[in-house]
Design a protein around this motif. Structure first.
Motif, PDB file in Angstrom:
ATOM      1  N   LEU A 158      40.587  43.290  35.198  1.00  0.00           N
ATOM      2  CA  LEU A 158      41.601  43.693  34.230  1.00  0.00           C
ATOM      3  C   LEU A 158      43.001  43.626  34.823  1.00  0.00           C
ATOM      4  O   LEU A 158      43.964  43.277  34.132  1.00  0.00           O
ATOM      5  N   LEU A 159      43.138  43.957  36.095  1.00  0.00           N
ATOM      6  CA  LEU A 159      44.442  43.875  36.751  1.00  0.00           C
ATOM      7  C   LEU A 159      44.909  42.426  36.833  1.00  0.00           C
ATOM      8  O   LEU A 159      46.085  42.121  36.589  1.00  0.00           O
ATOM      9  N   ALA A 160      43.980  41.508  37.168  1.00  0.00           N
ATOM     10  CA  ALA A 160      44.355  40.090  37.254  1.00  0.00           C
ATOM     11  C   ALA A 160      44.690  39.522  35.884  1.00  0.00           C
ATOM     12  O   ALA A 160      45.514  38.599  35.773  1.00  0.00           O
ATOM     13  N   LEU A 161      44.088  40.067  34.825  1.00  0.00           N
ATOM     14  CA  LEU A 161      44.431  39.620  33.478  1.00  0.00           C
ATOM     15  C   LEU A 161      45.836  40.038  33.070  1.00  0.00           C
ATOM     16  O   LEU A 161      46.493  39.345  32.289  1.00  0.00           O
ATOM     17  N   ARG A 162      46.310  41.171  33.582  1.00  0.00           N
ATOM     18  CA  ARG A 162      47.610  41.705  33.173  1.00  0.00           C
ATOM     19  C   ARG A 162      48.752  41.245  34.056  1.00  0.00           C
ATOM     20  O   ARG A 162      49.854  40.993  33.554  1.00  0.00           O
ATOM     21  N   LEU A 163      48.526  41.145  35.365  1.00  0.00           N
ATOM     22  CA  LEU A 163      49.617  40.926  36.308  1.00  0.00           C
ATOM     23  C   LEU A 163      49.542  39.532  36.909  1.00  0.00           C
ATOM     24  O   LEU A 163      48.506  38.862  36.850  1.00  0.00           O
ATOM     25  N   ALA A 197      30.747  42.460  48.404  1.00  0.00           N
ATOM     26  CA  ALA A 197      32.019  42.889  47.823  1.00  0.00           C
ATOM     27  C   ALA A 197      33.044  41.753  47.861  1.00  0.00           C
ATOM     28  O   ALA A 197      33.798  41.537  46.898  1.00  0.00           O
ATOM     29  N   VAL A 198      33.103  41.028  48.982  1.00  0.00           N
ATOM     30  CA  VAL A 198      34.058  39.911  49.095  1.00  0.00           C
ATOM     31  C   VAL A 198      33.800  38.894  47.996  1.00  0.00           C
ATOM     32  O   VAL A 198      34.723  38.426  47.312  1.00  0.00           O
ATOM     33  N   LEU A 199      32.547  38.543  47.812  1.00  0.00           N
ATOM     34  CA  LEU A 199      32.198  37.551  46.792  1.00  0.00           C
ATOM     35  C   LEU A 199      32.505  38.064  45.389  1.00  0.00           C
ATOM     36  O   LEU A 199      33.141  37.375  44.579  1.00  0.00           O
ATOM     37  N   THR A 200      32.094  39.291  45.080  1.00  0.00           N
ATOM     38  CA  THR A 200      32.273  39.832  43.734  1.00  0.00           C
ATOM     39  C   THR A 200      33.750  40.037  43.407  1.00  0.00           C
ATOM     40  O   THR A 200      34.222  39.673  42.316  1.00  0.00           O
ATOM     41  N   PHE A 201      34.502  40.620  44.340  1.00  0.00           N
ATOM     42  CA  PHE A 201      35.930  40.847  44.110  1.00  0.00           C
ATOM     43  C   PHE A 201      36.671  39.527  43.937  1.00  0.00           C
ATOM     44  O   PHE A 201      37.550  39.387  43.070  1.00  0.00           O
ATOM     45  N   SER A 202      36.359  38.552  44.776  1.00  0.00           N
ATOM     46  CA  SER A 202      37.061  37.258  44.693  1.00  0.00           C
ATOM     47  C   SER A 202      36.797  36.569  43.358  1.00  0.00           C
ATOM     48  O   SER A 202      37.707  36.014  42.736  1.00  0.00           O
ATOM     49  N   VAL A 203      35.546  36.613  42.903  1.00  0.00           N
ATOM     50  CA  VAL A 203      35.222  36.007  41.607  1.00  0.00           C
ATOM     51  C   VAL A 203      35.967  36.725  40.483  1.00  0.00           C
ATOM     52  O   VAL A 203      36.498  36.089  39.549  1.00  0.00           O
ATOM     53  N   ALA A 204      36.024  38.054  40.551  1.00  0.00           N
ATOM     54  CA  ALA A 204      36.717  38.816  39.510  1.00  0.00           C
ATOM     55  C   ALA A 204      38.196  38.449  39.444  1.00  0.00           C
ATOM     56  O   ALA A 204      38.761  38.228  38.359  1.00  0.00           O
ATOM     57  N   VAL A 205      38.847  38.373  40.612  1.00  0.00           N
ATOM     58  CA  VAL A 205      40.276  38.026  40.643  1.00  0.00           C
ATOM     59  C   VAL A 205      40.489  36.587  40.184  1.00  0.00           C
ATOM     60  O   VAL A 205      41.435  36.285  39.433  1.00  0.00           O
ATOM     61  N   LEU A 206      39.608  35.676  40.598  1.00  0.00           N
ATOM     62  CA  LEU A 206      39.744  34.274  40.199  1.00  0.00           C
ATOM     63  C   LEU A 206      39.593  34.113  38.690  1.00  0.00           C
ATOM     64  O   LEU A 206      40.393  33.423  38.035  1.00  0.00           O
ATOM     65  N   VAL A 207      38.573  34.756  38.132  1.00  0.00           N
ATOM     66  CA  VAL A 207      38.358  34.654  36.688  1.00  0.00           C
ATOM     67  C   VAL A 207      39.525  35.284  35.923  1.00  0.00           C
ATOM     68  O   VAL A 207      40.032  34.721  34.942  1.00  0.00           O
ATOM     69  N   GLY A 208      39.972  36.470  36.354  1.00  0.00           N
ATOM     70  CA  GLY A 208      41.078  37.127  35.666  1.00  0.00           C
ATOM     71  C   GLY A 208      42.355  36.322  35.717  1.00  0.00           C
ATOM     72  O   GLY A 208      43.056  36.174  34.707  1.00  0.00           O
TER      73      GLY A 208
END
Length: 461
Positions: A158-163, A197-208
């Motif tokens: 959600l943060l990557a979607l907004r900022l 965590a590295v994999l999951t967080f990175s995918v979340a930021v990339l997708v957002g």
């Protein structure tokens, strides 16, 4: 020489200074992007150039349900698997679940809450209660479990979607750093979940970030299309005004020529005219000749802007006397046209007749394009101070084929009516047809009428 003052020592000093400068830059960016929005609530947390953000009820409902499920799983794990007790477990789990929903509106404070709760859970579970038993859903160290990683990933998404991406990368780096800190508290026999965590967080930021980029591109495309449509309409109005000016050249030039000839002949109609009268008439003739010269220059400029106009303006401009010829050609194309004249028919000013002719011509052309099998009724209403023009067609009996073109015919008709200080309305009739109505004053307006650009959706031409 490899001492502190040698070449190698100087190079190391330069690299160290560069690293310090980079660290200062990163620190300044983090303070600006992640710290200041929390300390200063009046400061915007999102990029001012970000696309419009709308929170849908369905998304809120989904996140609330996910947060409730995570609250149950996390609360059970904190309370019993990590031996923190039910009150503390519920508080920690509720903080992380609330952060997931809060990130819809306040992504930066929600990210801080989620990260701080994770660290607090790791500290209290392991540092203060060393005897930790892995629970059913515990896939890592305390505070850094599978549920926590998923919640943190949702907040990062959600943060990557907004900022902007820079802020998302900073939050990603600090989240991983927080995971490393949480790993310091785990017992030696527990496996680390930092890799997941590295994999999951990175995918979340990339997708957002990718979705935000697509949303920004779509918003920019819509804005550009609106700007293009507005500019196209404005250009069409200017082109139509130029064409009207070229057509009116003959009308104005005719009047100026008559003034010049009358001023030249007038002294010969009076026996022994006074010298003052001769000088006045000579001045009138001279001004008329100069006005004709300037008109030719203006016409040359207008033709230079539109090379296709060369040769067109040489023909006499049409008046209502040529309306039967126009309708004969239209009837020859298969269109049924009826003409009704009300009031006392009489010659009008050339500009009025020219505008009326062009409005009828454009309206009949529109009827042929959009309702080729429908009858058209034309009404000319000669009033004492105005000329009324109405062109109405019946509903089409069959769908008309698509008509190519700029679809700006109504803009030209409105310009011609506004030039005379009149008005024009157009729209569908209750019976399903289409009607164009113009009222053209016979007297010249006191000042040029300002015309506004109408929405393009009104134009069917």
């Amino acid at each position: 020489m490899n001492g502190p003052n040698g070449p190698n020592g100087t190079a190391w000093a330069e690299r160290a200074e560069q690293l310090r400068g980079l660290a200062r830059l990163l620190g300044r960016n983090v303070r600006q992007d992640l710290v200041r929005p929390v300390l200063n609530r009046s400061a915007p947390t999102a990029d001012m150039r970000e696309p419009p953000w709308r929170v849908r009820k369905s998304v809120v409902t989904l996140l609330v349900l996910l947060g409730a499920a995570a609250l149950i799983l996390n609360g059970n794990q904190y309370a019993f698997a990590f031996h923190l007790g039910l009150p503390v477990g519920i508080v920690l789990a509720a903080g992380q679940s609330f952060a997931l929903v809060w990130a819809l509106w306040e992504p930066v404070p929600a990210w801080w809450l989620s990260t701080a709760t994770m660290l607090a859970g790791a500290l209290t579970a392991t540092a203060l209660h060393g005897d930790v038993t892995a629970g059913l859903v515990s896939l890592g160290e305390p505070g850094w479990t599978a549920v926590t990683i998923l919640l943190q990933s949702g907040v990062l998404l959600l943060l990557a979607l907004r900022l902007r991406p820079r802020v998302a990368m900073e939050a990603l780096g600090l989240s991983l750093f927080a995971g490393l800190l949480a790993g310091l508290y785990r017992s030696p026999d527990e496996s680390s979940s930092i890799g997941a965590a590295v994999l999951t967080f990175s995918v979340a930021v990339l997708v957002g970030s990718s979705l935000r980029g697509l949303r920004a591109a779509r918003t920019e495309l819509v804005a550009q299309e609106e700007l293009t449509a507005e500019e196209r309409a404005r250009r069409t109005v200017l082109e139509e005004r130029s064409r009207i000016a070229r057509e009116l050249h003959d009308v104005v030039a005719h009047h100026m020529s008559v003034i010049s000839i009358q001023a030249q002949v007038a002294p010969h109609l009076v026996e022994d005219p006074p010298q003052e009268l001769r000088e006045t008439l000579d001045g009138i003739r001279q001004n008329a000749v100069e006005a004709l010269t300037e008109l030719r220059r203006v016409l040359g400029v207008l033709r230079a802007e539109d090379p296709l106009a060369d040769g067109v303006d040489e023909a006499p401009q049409p008046t209502l006397a040529r309306l039967p010829d126009l309708l004969e050609n239209v009837r020859g194309a298969g269109l049924t046209v009826d003409v009704t004249v009300t009031g006392k028919e009489r010659p009008l000013a050339p500009g009025v007749e020219l505008s009326a002719y062009r409005i009828i011509q454009e309206a009949v052309s529109n009827a042929m394009r959009h309702a080729p099998d429908a009858a058209v009724a034309i009404t000319l209403d000669y009033r004492p101070a105005a000329l009324g023009v109405t062109v109405a067609n019946e509903p089409p009996r069959s769908p008309a084929p698509p008509s190519p073109g700029a679809r700006h015919g109504l803009l030209g008709m409105r310009e011609r009516a506004a030039m005379l200080g009149g008005e024009l309305t157009a729209g569908p009739t209750p019976q399903g047809g289409y009607q164009v109505t113009a009222l053209l004053p016979l007297a010249a307006p006191a000042a040029p009428a300002a015309t506004a650009l109408r929405p393009l959706s009104e134009d069917r031409s």
